[in-house]
Design a protein around this motif. Sequence first.
Motif, PDB file in Angstrom:
ATOM      1  N   PHE A  27      -0.130  -5.275  -1.044  1.00 33.35           N
ATOM      2  CA  PHE A  27      -1.481  -4.932  -1.478  1.00 33.35           C
ATOM      3  C   PHE A  27      -1.830  -3.567  -0.879  1.00 33.35           C
ATOM      4  O   PHE A  27      -1.315  -3.188   0.170  1.00 33.35           O
ATOM      5  N   GLY A  28      -2.729  -2.844  -1.541  1.00 36.94           N
ATOM      6  CA  GLY A  28      -3.207  -1.574  -0.985  1.00 36.94           C
ATOM      7  C   GLY A  28      -4.313  -1.810   0.028  1.00 36.94           C
ATOM      8  O   GLY A  28      -4.786  -2.937   0.201  1.00 36.94           O
ATOM      9  N   THR A  29      -4.729  -0.730   0.687  1.00 42.07           N
ATOM     10  CA  THR A  29      -5.852  -0.832   1.632  1.00 42.07           C
ATOM     11  C   THR A  29      -7.065  -0.099   1.060  1.00 42.07           C
ATOM     12  O   THR A  29      -6.925   0.824   0.247  1.00 42.07           O
ATOM     13  N   ALA A  30      -8.231  -0.521   1.523  1.00 42.68           N
ATOM     14  CA  ALA A  30      -9.470   0.137   1.088  1.00 42.68           C
ATOM     15  C   ALA A  30      -9.468   1.616   1.478  1.00 42.68           C
ATOM     16  O   ALA A  30      -9.988   2.456   0.750  1.00 42.68           O
ATOM     17  N   GLN A  31      -8.827   1.929   2.605  1.00 46.00           N
ATOM     18  CA  GLN A  31      -8.759   3.331   3.061  1.00 46.00           C
ATOM     19  C   GLN A  31      -7.981   4.191   2.063  1.00 46.00           C
ATOM     20  O   GLN A  31      -8.343   5.336   1.802  1.00 46.00           O
ATOM     21  N   GLU A  32      -6.904   3.624   1.507  1.00 38.87           N
ATOM     22  CA  GLU A  32      -6.109   4.389   0.536  1.00 38.87           C
ATOM     23  C   GLU A  32      -6.944   4.748  -0.695  1.00 38.87           C
ATOM     24  O   GLU A  32      -6.831   5.839  -1.251  1.00 38.87           O
ATOM     25  N   VAL A  33      -7.785   3.823  -1.103  1.00 36.56           N
ATOM     26  CA  VAL A  33      -8.685   4.094  -2.226  1.00 36.56           C
ATOM     27  C   VAL A  33      -9.718   5.157  -1.824  1.00 36.56           C
ATOM     28  O   VAL A  33      -9.998   6.098  -2.566  1.00 36.56           O
ATOM     29  N   ALA A  34     -10.250   5.005  -0.625  1.00 38.41           N
ATOM     30  CA  ALA A  34     -11.312   5.902  -0.153  1.00 38.41           C
ATOM     31  C   ALA A  34     -10.845   7.353  -0.051  1.00 38.41           C
ATOM     32  O   ALA A  34     -11.608   8.283  -0.322  1.00 38.41           O
TER      33      ALA A  34
END
Length: 248
Positions: free
Chosen positions: A214-221
Amino acid sequence: MKEEKKKYALVTGGSRGIGRAICVQLAKDLDYPILINYNSNSEAAQETLKMVEAAGGTGELIQFNVVDEEQVKSVLGAWHEKNKNAVIEVLVNNAGITKDGLFMWMTKKDWSSVIDTSLNGFYNVTNTLIQNLLVNKYGRIINMVSVSGLKGTPGQTNYSAAKGALIGATKALAQEVAKRKVTVNAVAPGFIKTEMTEDLNEQELKKMIPANRFGTAQEVAHVVSFLASDKSGYITGEVININGGIYS
C-alpha cells in the motif's frame, strides 16, 4: 502602492488521513498559512493544526460541511470579511466519504451522500472561491480523486461515479481558467494506508499491486505539494496516478 495580499491554502477534509498529510506537507514546503477544514471531528482537526505548527507552519481551523452550500458560502464569506486583504490561492478539494456496497443493494441515501460530498462539495467550495482566483490571476486547484474514478471499483459504484465525474470537471475547468494562470489538476491515489483502508485485507490486496504494498499518505501529499507550488505552472487538466502500478 497596493498592499500585497496575504495568501492562504485551504484543504477540505484536512483533519485526518490524506488530508492531514497534505496540510503538513504544504506547511513544510510552501509559504502558505494552512486553512484546515473539518466537518465534525474538531479533536482530529486540532491534532492536524499541532502537526502543521510542529512542521514550522501556521494554520487555522475552519469548520463547514462541504455538502451544505449555504454554510460553505457563509463561513468562507465571514472568513474573507475578517481577512479583507487575503486570498485563498491554493485549494485542495479532499473531502470525501465512502459507503461501499453492491449496487443492487445500494440505498438512495448511500448513493447521494457519496456524490454530494465528493462532487457537490467540489462545486460548493470551488465555485465560492473561483472568482477571487481569477481576479488574483494565479491559483492552484487540486482535486483528490481515486483509481476508482478511472477504472471503476466493484462495490464502489457510487464512489467511482463521484470521482469519475470529478475527473471530468477537473479537465473542463482547467481549460476555462488556464489563461488566468489558475491550474486545475487531479490526484488519483490507489490503496493508501489510512483509516479509510484499515479494514481492508492488505496481505491479500497487495498481491494485485505491482509495487507489492500500500502507499503512504505522505507519498500522496508530496505530489499535491508539487502541484500546489509555482513549479507546476504548465501542468493543468491532468490526473496523476499514485497507485503502485495497479492501473494507468
